[in-house]
Design an enzyme around this catalytic site. Structure first.
Site, PDB file in Angstrom:
ATOM      1  N   SER A 423       0.804  -1.217   0.000  1.00  0.00           N
ATOM      2  CA  SER A 423       0.000   0.000   0.000  1.00  0.00           C
ATOM      3  C   SER A 423       0.836   1.267   0.000  1.00  0.00           C
ATOM      4  O   SER A 423       0.312   2.356  -0.216  1.00  0.00           O
ATOM      5  CB  SER A 423      -0.952   0.015   1.208  1.00  0.00           C
ATOM      6  OG  SER A 423      -0.229   0.035   2.418  1.00  0.00           O
ATOM      7  N   LYS A 466      -6.308   4.895   8.111  1.00  0.00           N
ATOM      8  CA  LYS A 466      -5.190   5.662   7.551  1.00  0.00           C
ATOM      9  C   LYS A 466      -5.538   7.148   7.446  1.00  0.00           C
ATOM     10  O   LYS A 466      -4.740   8.016   7.831  1.00  0.00           O
ATOM     11  CB  LYS A 466      -4.817   5.098   6.177  1.00  0.00           C
ATOM     12  CG  LYS A 466      -4.156   3.732   6.226  1.00  0.00           C
ATOM     13  CD  LYS A 466      -3.891   3.193   4.827  1.00  0.00           C
ATOM     14  CE  LYS A 466      -3.172   1.849   4.882  1.00  0.00           C
ATOM     15  NZ  LYS A 466      -2.934   1.285   3.548  1.00  0.00           N
TER      16      LYS A 466
END
Length: 577
Positions: A423, A466
């Site tokens: 990611s 996040k």
């Protein structure tokens, strides 16, 4: 490439408002309503009289799920008895026996004990086991019991296959007359999670080759008009079964759906986890003092859960605030970008988001891009794969006819544990492009996303955590109105941000940009396009090409001249020797 509206940051259930308004009129769903595959497996298993004698069900191994499966067995057992035309054992004569986790051979199979009297004519005593109790019925067995005592399996398998149990003495050192073998008609149901099922499969390959039937408790379903009504009936059945308060109105139901979307990490899916529903509804009933549950009660229970689990996340953010972990949220830097990570700590119930500074430096070299995490064995295989894919894209985008004359080093700064996942590959790519082009990156923007070899940005996990992790850093230092997060466009359906972040986005104090490829991401960070069809435009790639051309044809410094002389000397030495 555009900024996303705050309305896309959480699910929109307005199209289902009619169904939500009629929640109070819905009937509780019957057992197995939202588990068609599992229901079909149990129905067929109940109807079979020969083989297979084993049904393995992938589901969390706890009482809540076990009771659900038992009720499902009873449902189809009853239907089978009522619909059959042949002579079958009645429902009362089909016991369902639950074996605990601490299962021994004597407890499962029974045993023969020597007579108490010292008399050769005295008969040994026979103690029946769980298999005898489950005769003409079902034995529910935890997979943990089998894996913790694997010696049980060969005898259990033989008994189920042959339908005959051979007696064994409790004390093999004492010679006694064993009674004749007993015929047993038992169906075995094994329950356990997927990882433990995989261990059992590796130990007993026959289970996956037709020796046993398979079923699983599905953990979510796709949201649509039909499934929503069934889901609300499912929730109502949980509330009725556990005698919990009902919802006050459609707003409370919507709050549950929002919480479910966040739990499932998908705006288009509904969670089916029994334990999650029971925990949330039980705490919401505590907030409501046993009265009807409102939307405020559900939100309060979620906040209470977040507060209980907030010690480690707050400590991590505090380290950033105190300057112990360096994260910039303003200004511009060359070769430095704010990546977004999800931290999973052993013993902590949930993962939480935390920004990470990813830096890249370049120097004259042979084109090697060094992954520091991998070299020091702190990078996992998936992270290494993401780095290799990113490097392949860079090589293709530059379209060089010879090796890149620069080497690079990419690292997660102040990271002291293993880094895995791909990611961060978009953030790493942006840091590399910045370092090669000497073009600074806006530190007010954080980046997450995986890239493929064609520069397309792909979805990542933990997107809500996040975004919220970077928001906490920004809000503590003061929102500038220019801060935000770049994320993959394919992750928009996974967003279900908390109210505080949504309010900041609504007030234009925080921003979300969704991108489909690298060409859309880099201009947001560097204020320059990545590439252009017009050769006169200054782009990131053109700046890198100019730097490479200067290396090959420009006036180099004395240090570079010395480096080239050393290379020539080494090359000549190899030629001569």
């Amino acid at each position: 490439m555009h900024e996303e509206s705050w309305r896309t940051m959480f699910p929109d259930y307005t199209q289902y408002q009619t169904t939500l308004d009629h929640y109070s009129n819905l009937e509780p769903a019957s057992i197995g309503t939202l588990q068609p595959r599992l229901s079909d497996a149990v129905r067929r298993f109940s109807a079979l009289n020969l083989q297979p004698r084993i049904l393995r069900i992938t589901a969390p191994d706890n009482t809540l799920y076990r009771d659900y499966i038992i009720e499902l067995i009873k449902k189809y057992q009853f239907n089978s008895n009522n619909n059959t035309t042949c002579s079958q054992t009645s429902e009362k004569e089909q016991p369902i026996i639950i074996a605990g986790e601490n299962v021994t051979a004597e407890k499962l199979f029974g045993a023969v004990y020597p007579p108490l009297e010292q008399n050769t004519l005295a008969k040994p005593s026979v103690k029946h086991g769980l298999l005898h109790q489950a005769h003409n019925g079902y034995l529910i067995l935890s997979i943990t019991a089998l894996l913790s005592n694997p010696s049980l399996w060969p005898r259990l398998k033989r008994t189920l296959t042959d339908g005959v149990l051979e007696w064994e003495a409790s004390n093999k050192k004492v010679v006694i007359n064993l009674p004749p073998a007993e015929k047993l008609n038992v169906k075995l149901v094994i329950i356990g999670d997927r990882y433990l099922m995989a261990e059992l499969d590796s130990a007993e390959p026959d289970l996956s080759t037709g020796f046993a039937m398979y079923g699983e408790f599905e953990q979510d379903l796709l949201l649509n008009d039909a499934s929503l009504e069934d889901y609300l009936g499912y929730v109502k059945a949980i509330i009725d079964h556990h005698q919990l308060p009902q919802f006050a109105d459609s707003d409370a139901v919507t709050a549950l759906l929002n919480a479910g979307a966040r739990y499932a990490e998908d705006q288009t899916r509904l969670p089916l986890c029994l334990l999650w529903h029971l925990n949330l509804l039980s705490e919401a009933s505590l907030e409501s003092d046993g009265k009807v549950i409102t939307a405020a009660n559900i939100k309060a229970s979620l906040r209470a859960k977040e507060y209980r689990e907030s010690y480690l996340p707050e400590r991590a953010i505090a380290d950033i605030h105190h300057g112990q972990v360096l994260i910039a949220s303003d200004g511009k830097e060359i070769g430095q970008v704010n990546g977004l990570t999800v931290v999973e700590m052993p013993g902590h119930p949930t993962a939480y988001g935390e920004p990470a500074r990813i830096s890249c430096v370049v120097h004259f070299g042979d084109g090697d891009i060094s992954d520091v995490e991998r070299k020091v064995e702190l990078g996992g295989n998936i992270h290494a794969k993401g780095m290799m894919i990113m490097q392949a894209f860079v090589a293709t985008a530059l379209d060089l006819d010879q090796a890149l004359p620069y080497s690079a080093s990419i690292v997660f700064e102040q990271s002291y544990s293993e880094v895995d996942g791909d990611s961060a590959s978009l953030a790493e790519l942006c840091a590399l492009m910045s370092a090669l082009s000497s073009q600074p990156i806006n530190q007010q923007i954080a980046v997450t996303g995986a890239v493929d070899q064609f520069g397309r940005v792909q979805a990542v996990g933990g997107i809500n955590e996040k975004v919220e992790g970077f928001y906490k850093v920004c809000v503590h230092r003061g929102l500038t109105g220019n801060q935000g997060v770049i994320l993959p466009k394919t992750n928009l359906s996974n967003l279900c941000l908390n109210d505080e972040v949504i309010e900041a986005i609504k007030a234009k104090q925080f921003h979300i940009w969704a991108v489909e490829n690298v060409d859309e991401a880099i201009p947001l960070l560097t204020d320059k396009p990545f590439r252009s069809e017009n050769e006169e435009d200054e782009t990131i790639l053109s700046l890198i090409e100019e730097r490479i051309d200067y290396f090959h044809h420009g006036d180099l410094s004395n240090e570079v001249g010395i480096l080239n002389k050393i290379r020539i000397c080494i090359a000549n030495w190899f030629v001569q020797n």
